[in-house]
Design an enzyme around this catalytic site. Structure first.
Site, PDB file in Angstrom:
ATOM      1  NE  ARG A 166      68.149  45.594  18.181  1.00  0.00           N
ATOM      2  CZ  ARG A 166      69.314  45.677  18.824  1.00  0.00           C
ATOM      3  NH1 ARG A 166      69.566  44.856  19.836  1.00  0.00           N
ATOM      4  NH2 ARG A 166      70.212  46.562  18.498  1.00  0.00           N
ATOM      5  CB  SER A 236      66.064  49.673  12.736  1.00  0.00           C
ATOM      6  OG  SER A 236      66.996  50.683  13.040  1.00  0.00           O
ATOM      7  CD  GLU A 332      64.489  45.949  14.976  1.00  0.00           C
ATOM      8  OE1 GLU A 332      64.410  46.810  15.866  1.00  0.00           O
ATOM      9  OE2 GLU A 332      65.498  45.813  14.247  1.00  0.00           O
TER      10      GLU A 332
END
Length: 336
Positions: A166, A236, A332
């Site tokens: 990520r 998420s 995130e």
């Protein structure tokens, strides 16, 4: 030259968390020339410029005193490939899921595990999106981006992007680069990736197609994750934490059955969703925002909460999980 700027731009419809937000000016980038003109105009007016894709991985401030540019460069094309791979190029403003669906319909496998991820093509490499055992980096060939510091367009190879879990060079230098197109390499012959919960049962089927995997991924995600169009969310919200193996061993010794996934040598990946749920926060509400009742990893905004509301909830979750498990969660989405 006619100004590209739209005053008092409403960003509420342009972020999946439905956070009430406005920008002093807004604009839509439809090609590379428009981007260069917009950069020049923002500089001439002395205004900061920021880019926004699908608004699926951001938490916006209530007011931005600058220019917010929406990425709208379109186009999907299949380029001349090789016997080993097909090359597909897409404009940064294309919807990611639409790109996946189109490649599958054309008989090109490789992206089906990444179906139903919200956002644009241009945002995908920034986050190095991933799901069901596949990351964007696994299918990446190159991209073109505008370097705001050097005032030029640049082509980035896979190595240039410095992809990690990520993460990428673009995330490490926020605001410096604007992705305008992405080229992907889809393998020939196609081999399904099914070694992930929810897809492993497909391995028992006599013939598994990319379309079959695509449909399964879409169905599984719909059953687990709330649809942002009916319940505002940013997907998420926390990274799955990567911790030293000794930390993971100690946690699982105290909590047998806790999910654990492979990571770099000497490290293990834990499930952020599991940690949040076991901390008793699944379905938790805090003012206008809360934790999804469907999936503990998703924060929802049914009451039109602000960036401050979302940040306060995120801090509460981090504190609870750290107190319970000794693991610090990292958000995130980008706060901007």
């Amino acid at each position: 030259m006619t100004s590209l700027l739209i005053p008092d731009f409403d960003l509420g419809p342009h972020n999946t968390l439905a956070v009430p937000a406005r920008s002093r000016f807004g604009a839509v980038v439809t090609d590379k020339g428009v981007l260069e003109q917009l950069v020049a105009e923002a500089e001439e007016r002395g205004l900061p410029l920021r880019m926004l894709g699908g608004g699926s991985n951001v938490v916006l401030s209530s007011q931005f005193e600058g220019v917010t540019a929406l990425m709208g460069i379109k186009g999907i094309s299949v380029l001349d490939g090789t016997a080993e791979a097909a090359l597909v190029e897409a404009g940064a403003g294309e919807t990611w899921h639409d790109l996946v669906a189109q490649t599958v319909r054309q008989g090109l496998g490789g992206l089906e595990n990444l179906a139903a991820i919200p956002g644009t093509v241009g945002a995908a490499p920034v986050q190095n999106i991933g799901a069901y055992g596949v990351e964007l980096a696994d299918r990446f060939e190159q991209l073109e981006a505008y370097d705001h510091e050097k005032r030029m367009f640049r082509v980035f190879s896979r190595e240039d992007c410095r992809f990690a879990y990520r993460d990428s060079v673009f995330k490490a230098h926020p605001g410096r680069f604007t992705v305008v197109s992405v080229r992907l390499r889809l393998p020939r012959p196609w081999v399904p990736v099914l070694n992930y919960a929810g897809l492993s049962t497909l391995g028992a089927e006599r013939e598994v197609s990319a379309e079959r995997v695509f449909e399964t991924v879409v169905a599984v995600r719909a059953s687990k994750l709330p649809d942002w169009r009916t319940l505002p969310n940013a997907g998420s919200f926390f990274h799955n934490p990567v911790v030293p193996v000794a930390v993971a061993d100690a946690l699982i010794a105290r909590h047998p059955g806790a999910p654990r996934y492979p990571a770099a040598e000497g490290f293990a990946k834990l499930s952020a969703g599991w940690l949040i749920e076991r901390a008793g926060l699944k379905g938790h509400r805090q003012g206008p925002v809360g934790v999804s009742e469907q999936h503990a990893l998703v924060l929802v905004n049914p009451g039109h909460g602000t960036q401050e509301d979302v940040a306060a909830l995120a801090r509460h979750i981090q504190a609870k999980v750290e107190a319970e498990f000794g693991v610090r969660l990292t958000p995130e989405p980008i706060f901007m």
